[in-house]
Design a protein around this motif. Structure first.
Motif, PDB file in Angstrom:
ATOM      1  N   PRO A   1     -12.867  28.399   6.819  1.00  0.00           N
ATOM      2  CA  PRO A   1     -13.853  27.492   7.426  1.00  0.00           C
ATOM      3  C   PRO A   1     -13.939  26.138   6.728  1.00  0.00           C
ATOM      4  N   ALA A   2     -13.846  26.131   5.394  1.00  0.00           N
ATOM      5  CA  ALA A   2     -13.938  24.870   4.661  1.00  0.00           C
ATOM      6  C   ALA A   2     -12.765  23.959   4.998  1.00  0.00           C
ATOM      7  N   SER A   3     -11.553  24.504   4.997  1.00  0.00           N
ATOM      8  CA  SER A   3     -10.375  23.695   5.285  1.00  0.00           C
ATOM      9  C   SER A   3     -10.317  23.300   6.749  1.00  0.00           C
ATOM     10  N   ALA A   4     -10.740  24.197   7.645  1.00  0.00           N
ATOM     11  CA  ALA A   4     -10.742  23.877   9.072  1.00  0.00           C
ATOM     12  C   ALA A   4     -11.685  22.728   9.364  1.00  0.00           C
ATOM     13  N   ARG A   5     -12.837  22.716   8.715  1.00  0.00           N
ATOM     14  CA  ARG A   5     -13.792  21.629   8.949  1.00  0.00           C
ATOM     15  C   ARG A   5     -13.278  20.312   8.396  1.00  0.00           C
ATOM     16  N   ARG A   6     -12.641  20.346   7.225  1.00  0.00           N
ATOM     17  CA  ARG A   6     -12.128  19.118   6.614  1.00  0.00           C
ATOM     18  C   ARG A   6     -10.982  18.523   7.426  1.00  0.00           C
ATOM     19  N   LEU A   7     -10.192  19.371   8.063  1.00  0.00           N
ATOM     20  CA  LEU A   7      -9.026  18.892   8.788  1.00  0.00           C
ATOM     21  C   LEU A   7      -9.288  18.672  10.275  1.00  0.00           C
ATOM     22  N   SER A   8     -10.476  19.011  10.750  1.00  0.00           N
ATOM     23  CA  SER A   8     -10.818  18.757  12.158  1.00  0.00           C
ATOM     24  C   SER A   8     -11.032  17.260  12.378  1.00  0.00           C
TER      25      SER A   8
ATOM     26  N   MET B   1     -17.292  24.150   0.723  1.00  0.00           N
ATOM     27  CA  MET B   1     -17.174  23.251   1.863  1.00  0.00           C
ATOM     28  C   MET B   1     -16.763  21.837   1.439  1.00  0.00           C
ATOM     29  N   ALA B   2     -16.995  21.492   0.163  1.00  0.00           N
ATOM     30  CA  ALA B   2     -16.591  20.177  -0.338  1.00  0.00           C
ATOM     31  C   ALA B   2     -15.276  20.234  -1.099  1.00  0.00           C
ATOM     32  N   LEU B   3     -14.681  21.424  -1.165  1.00  0.00           N
ATOM     33  CA  LEU B   3     -13.489  21.616  -1.983  1.00  0.00           C
ATOM     34  C   LEU B   3     -12.223  21.371  -1.163  1.00  0.00           C
ATOM     35  N   PRO B   4     -11.369  20.434  -1.594  1.00  0.00           N
ATOM     36  CA  PRO B   4     -10.109  20.225  -0.877  1.00  0.00           C
ATOM     37  C   PRO B   4      -9.149  21.396  -1.104  1.00  0.00           C
ATOM     38  N   GLU B   5      -8.329  21.681  -0.109  1.00  0.00           N
ATOM     39  CA  GLU B   5      -7.332  22.759  -0.201  1.00  0.00           C
ATOM     40  C   GLU B   5      -7.977  24.088  -0.592  1.00  0.00           C
ATOM     41  N   ALA B   6      -9.116  24.400   0.045  1.00  0.00           N
ATOM     42  CA  ALA B   6      -9.827  25.628  -0.302  1.00  0.00           C
ATOM     43  C   ALA B   6      -9.020  26.872   0.047  1.00  0.00           C
ATOM     44  N   HIS B   7      -8.104  26.775   0.996  1.00  0.00           N
ATOM     45  CA  HIS B   7      -7.326  27.940   1.422  1.00  0.00           C
ATOM     46  C   HIS B   7      -5.980  28.057   0.708  1.00  0.00           C
TER      47      HIS B   7
END
Length: 399
Positions: A54-61, A272-278
């Protein structure tokens, strides 16, 4: 009309019996404990990617495309399936076939590294990818074949003491290091150098040459610091302790936010603020949502994998097997613990994924293929008693 011969066995029945026999032999000869540990890590990886997706999906949307929360999770399951197929296929190979495949992969990937500066694609200031219908990073698959190629060359000494195997290996490592730094990819260069160092130690290289190699490595780091701006910035940030907006600092804060038992699945906030969380920082996501206890379990599983490989080699008499398996294990363990140390802010950021756990396409397939080759190389008949391997049997390898 053909008539059945009394007492004859149909061809399909003979084929099925043969396949069952081969499967039974494979099951007896592979290291089942090692395989179980790998599958456990991959299962943890699927859960961890679901937590970080979810964190990476939101950042890349974007405004044009909204990615579903589990976008990377479903992709990861597909890549894991492909990886498992590659792993089980590779593990079914004989030792000789696995050696040939590893050497072939290494040769192809070195050729790929030669092509990268010419036709490679640049992403985030680094030219590391080739695009031939699919995206391929040669350095990822080079890790599959590099230890096997190096072990093959070093094992020549057992057959002919006059071959300068150490000099050949130094030249090979120098070529690979130069090609990787031309991208630039300092993290992979360090990882391959560490694998090389472990393998030449096991091959019995004299201390004088070890000192020369260590000096060359320190010299290379100094040159990198003054010529590679991104690497210099990461080292400076690490030495200065970073800041609240630094990726590594964010990763450490995310990891510690879960306490001992975590915030709960999908309950993490800092991720949610972390880049490349996945990918690069999935260990921090695990810490926030499942707690430090879960992180300790994962570290224990990686240590168990390495210990299991060493135990498997205790009574191994073949030099190639000892070197290749040790090289693959050291490379695997090195990547895992560099990633973990980066998340703990104990090592400069290197952009490395957590093996078998992080999301990845080609990286997941490459790691599974590597594990499969390791299983094939260490296959053995459990009913044959072996004599322990000794380096003294091959004499001095100082050439």
């Amino acid at each position: 009309m053909a008539t059945a011969v009394p007492g004859a066995t149909p061809a399909n029945v003979r084929y099925n019996r043969n396949r069952r026999g081969q499967l039974a032999i494979w099951w007896q000869e592979i290291d089942r404990t090692f395989l179980a540990l790998v599958l456990i890590l991959m299962g943890i990886g699927a859960i961890a990617v679901a937590a970080g997706s979810p964190a990476s999906a939101r950042r890349l949307s974007t405004s044009q495309e909204h990615l579903p929360s589990l976008y990377f999770f479903w992709l990861h399951l597909r890549w894991q399936f492909v990886g498992l197929c590659a792993m089980f296929w590779a593990s079914s190979l004989s030792k000789d076939s696995a050696r040939r495949l590893g050497i072939l992969i290494a040769g192809m990937m070195i050729f790929g590294l030669l092509l990268v500066p010419v036709v490679g694609s640049e992403v985030n200031g680094a030219k590391r990818w080739l695009h031939f219908g699919i995206s391929l990073q040669p350095s990822q698959f080079l890790g599959t074949g590099f230890p096997i190629l190096l072990a093959w060359i070093l094992s020549w000494r057992a057959r002919d003491p006059n071959i300068p195997v150490v000099a050949l290996c130094f030249c090979l490592m120098g070529l690979i290091g130069a090609l990787l730094m031309a991208q630039p990819d300092f993290g992979s260069t360090m990882l391959f150098s560490g694998t090389f160092f472990v393998m030449i130690l096991l091959a019995g290289i004299p201390l004088k040459r070890i000192g020369m190699f260590a000096g060359a490595g320190i010299g290379g780091i100094v040159v990198m610091y003054f010529t590679y701006a991104n690497g210099r910035n990461r080292i400076d940030s690490f030495l200065s302790g970073g800041n609240a907006f630094d990726q590594v600092d964010l990763a450490q804060r995310t990891l510690l936010n879960g306490g001992w038992f975590g915030q709960g699945f999908w309950m993490g906030i800092r991720k949610m603020a972390l880049p490349e969380a996945h990918t690069d920082y999935i260990f921090s996501v695990i810490g926030e949502e499942f707690g430090l206890i879960a992180c300790m379990v994962i570290v224990g599983l990686y240590l168990a994998l390495l210990v299991r490989v060493m135990l498997r080699l205790v009574d191994e008499e073949d030099l190639f097997t000892v070197l290749a398996a040790s090289g693959i294990a050291s490379q695997f363990g090195g990547q895992a613990f560099i990633n973990i140390l980066v998340n703990l802010q104990l090592f400069p950021s290197k952009g490395m994924t957590l093996p078998l756990i992080s999301y990845g396409g080609s990286s997941t397939v490459a790691m599974c293929l590597t594990v499969g080759l390791l299983l094939a190389i260490t296959r053995r008949n459990p009913f044959i008693k072996r004599e322990a391997f000794s380096l003294r049997a091959i004499g001095d390898v100082s050439s």
